[in-house]
Write a protein that holds these residues in place. Sequence first.
Motif, PDB file in Angstrom:
ATOM      1  N   ARG A 173       0.852  -1.199   0.000  1.00  0.00           N
ATOM      2  CA  ARG A 173       0.000   0.000   0.000  1.00  0.00           C
ATOM      3  C   ARG A 173       0.879   1.237   0.000  1.00  0.00           C
ATOM      4  NH1 ARG A 173      -4.309   0.866   4.531  1.00  0.00           N
ATOM      5  NH2 ARG A 173      -6.123   0.870   3.180  1.00  0.00           N
ATOM      6  N   VAL A 174       0.457   2.237  -0.769  1.00  0.00           N
ATOM      7  CA  VAL A 174       1.224   3.483  -0.898  1.00  0.00           C
ATOM      8  C   VAL A 174       0.387   4.630  -0.341  1.00  0.00           C
ATOM      9  CG1 VAL A 174       2.264   5.100  -2.543  1.00  0.00           C
ATOM     10  CG2 VAL A 174       2.438   2.627  -2.946  1.00  0.00           C
ATOM     11  N   ALA A 175       1.015   5.475   0.463  1.00  0.00           N
ATOM     12  CA  ALA A 175       0.349   6.701   0.921  1.00  0.00           C
ATOM     13  C   ALA A 175       1.129   7.905   0.413  1.00  0.00           C
ATOM     14  CB  ALA A 175       0.263   6.736   2.439  1.00  0.00           C
ATOM     15  N   VAL A 176       0.424   8.978   0.141  1.00  0.00           N
ATOM     16  CA  VAL A 176       1.051  10.216  -0.325  1.00  0.00           C
ATOM     17  C   VAL A 176       0.670  11.318   0.647  1.00  0.00           C
ATOM     18  CG1 VAL A 176       1.216  11.914  -2.189  1.00  0.00           C
ATOM     19  CG2 VAL A 176       0.919   9.472  -2.736  1.00  0.00           C
ATOM     20  N   GLU A 196      -2.903   0.180  -4.123  1.00  0.00           N
ATOM     21  CA  GLU A 196      -3.918   0.799  -3.291  1.00  0.00           C
ATOM     22  C   GLU A 196      -3.271   2.069  -2.726  1.00  0.00           C
ATOM     23  OE1 GLU A 196      -5.254  -1.762  -0.177  1.00  0.00           O
ATOM     24  OE2 GLU A 196      -6.848  -0.371   0.383  1.00  0.00           O
ATOM     25  N   THR A 197      -3.943   3.186  -2.863  1.00  0.00           N
ATOM     26  CA  THR A 197      -3.298   4.479  -2.610  1.00  0.00           C
ATOM     27  C   THR A 197      -4.121   5.328  -1.654  1.00  0.00           C
ATOM     28  OG1 THR A 197      -2.374   4.398  -4.851  1.00  0.00           O
ATOM     29  CG2 THR A 197      -2.381   6.545  -3.763  1.00  0.00           C
ATOM     30  N   ILE A 198      -3.460   5.826  -0.630  1.00  0.00           N
ATOM     31  CA  ILE A 198      -4.145   6.662   0.361  1.00  0.00           C
ATOM     32  C   ILE A 198      -3.527   8.055   0.331  1.00  0.00           C
ATOM     33  CG2 ILE A 198      -4.765   6.859   2.806  1.00  0.00           C
ATOM     34  CD1 ILE A 198      -4.046   3.874   3.007  1.00  0.00           C
ATOM     35  N   GLU A 217      -8.506   6.129  -0.508  1.00  0.00           N
ATOM     36  CA  GLU A 217      -8.949   6.682   0.774  1.00  0.00           C
ATOM     37  C   GLU A 217      -8.242   8.006   0.993  1.00  0.00           C
ATOM     38  OE1 GLU A 217      -9.554   4.402   4.387  1.00  0.00           O
ATOM     39  OE2 GLU A 217      -8.860   2.624   3.304  1.00  0.00           O
ATOM     40  N   VAL A 218      -8.841   8.855   1.814  1.00  0.00           N
ATOM     41  CA  VAL A 218      -8.215  10.135   2.146  1.00  0.00           C
ATOM     42  C   VAL A 218      -8.270  10.294   3.658  1.00  0.00           C
ATOM     43  CG1 VAL A 218      -8.173  12.622   1.715  1.00  0.00           C
ATOM     44  CG2 VAL A 218      -9.126  11.101  -0.017  1.00  0.00           C
ATOM     45  N   GLY A 229      -5.349   1.519   8.284  1.00  0.00           N
ATOM     46  CA  GLY A 229      -4.606   0.292   7.975  1.00  0.00           C
ATOM     47  C   GLY A 229      -3.141   0.501   7.668  1.00  0.00           C
ATOM     48  N   GLY A 230      -2.716   1.768   7.568  1.00  0.00           N
ATOM     49  CA  GLY A 230      -1.296   2.062   7.367  1.00  0.00           C
ATOM     50  C   GLY A 230      -0.844   1.881   5.929  1.00  0.00           C
ATOM     51  N   ALA A 231       0.423   2.214   5.719  1.00  0.00           N
ATOM     52  CA  ALA A 231       1.009   2.111   4.370  1.00  0.00           C
ATOM     53  C   ALA A 231       2.405   1.525   4.473  1.00  0.00           C
ATOM     54  CB  ALA A 231       1.070   3.488   3.714  1.00  0.00           C
ATOM     55  N   ASP A 232       2.818   0.833   3.406  1.00  0.00           N
ATOM     56  CA  ASP A 232       4.174   0.270   3.357  1.00  0.00           C
ATOM     57  C   ASP A 232       5.159   1.287   2.811  1.00  0.00           C
ATOM     58  OD1 ASP A 232       3.481  -2.680   3.929  1.00  0.00           O
ATOM     59  OD2 ASP A 232       2.093  -2.107   2.336  1.00  0.00           O
TER      60      ASP A 232
END
Length: 340
Positions: A173-176, A196-198, A217-218, A229-232
């Motif tokens: 999972r990637v978050a920005v 999957e991007t948050i 998700e935002v 759920g966090g991000a890697d």
Amino acid sequence: MRAAVIPDVASRWRVDEVPVPEPGPGEVLVRVRASGLCVNDVLATAGAIPFPSVRPAVTGHEPAGEVVAAGPGVTSRRAGDRVGTTWVRGACGRCGHCRGGPPVTGRAAFACAAPVTTGFSVQGGHAEYLVAGAGETVLLPDGLAFELAAPMLCSGYTAWSALRAGEPAPHERVAVLGIGGVGHLAVQFARACGFETIAVTRSPDKHGLVRRLGADEVVADGAGLREAGGADVLLATGSSYPAAAEALAGLRPGGRLVLAGIDPSEPFTIPAATTLPFFGLGQRVIGATHGGPQVLHEALGLAAAGKVTPMVETFPLKEVAEAFDRVASGDVRFRAVITC
Ligand SMILES: NC(=O)c1ccc[n+]([C@@H]2O[C@H](COP(=O)([O-])OP(=O)(O)OC[C@H]3O[C@@H](n4cnc5c(N)ncnc54)[C@H](OP(=O)(O)O)[C@@H]3O)[C@@H](O)[C@H]2O)c1
Ligand SMILES: [Zn+2]
Ligand SMILES: [Zn+2]
């Protein structure tokens, strides 16, 4: 020609008449058609990062346009070619860094003894014309409009380099964090790759927009990211190091925080090792900047394929000072592009 000149540190930009530069041996003259206004132009104007050393001071390191003349010895470019150039476009070729034979990357701005930096050591793109070494230009893909190509030359290049630096595995999972010029493209790149991007944004008014750009998700911050759920891989593309440090709360075990944003005033501090100890979770912080010509080529290709599309607001050169104000106050959605 007309150019957006910065008379002095912390002064207001103004459009002046300056001589058209002449291409020397190995150089081309480019008629600039679009020039993205990066927040780093704002930082340089304020002196928060080094003020341009070139005189007159003309910033802009996202210029896209067409070749109109070539100097002696140029074989790789010809009149009519659609080209752009980037922030770090050359290195000295002699220093300890260059002797290792690395590709020209953003790293050279800091590691090379005498880098050539667009809008800093040499004239930038907020002007009707600029010269660059033929080999310092990149051919733009056919069909990619100048005003969409321009933001890819720093903003998109940075976002794609950051994602590459985080090395997400297919299931991760990637978050920005920080949805601005760089962040809104990072979200699109991550989605284009199927992650999957948050999005993590402190601006409630961006929630709808960033969902439309593809965010699954935002959330508002690291605590929200953790709940979701966090991000890697967490791409810190915003301009606050304290916000990036707080976002560690949402980084999974083994996760990578990619620090691409620049905070000229606050340090990045790893939180105290209480409930979520950075060392115990085997996490990493990775600095990222422009990753080299191959990475830029990939980013431009994704834009040309329509998988990533910069959201831009265009301003004619005569309104460059208004564009600056909009960028400085964080109002632009999401990249201001000067058209000439
Ligand atoms: N590594 C590189 O080579 C490279 C290249 C270009 C730019 N940069 C850096 O990348 C960053 C983003 O550039 P940009 O052009 O995208 O800038 P931008 O359009 O101004 O976006 C920056 C975003 O950071 C967030 N932010 C701003 N102030 C904040 C604060 N006080 N606390 C928390 N978040 C804040 C905001 O996102 P939200 O509203 O979503 O919270 C804002 O939209 C800048 O720091 C820039 O200097 C680095
Ligand atoms: Zn930039
Ligand atoms: Zn060097």
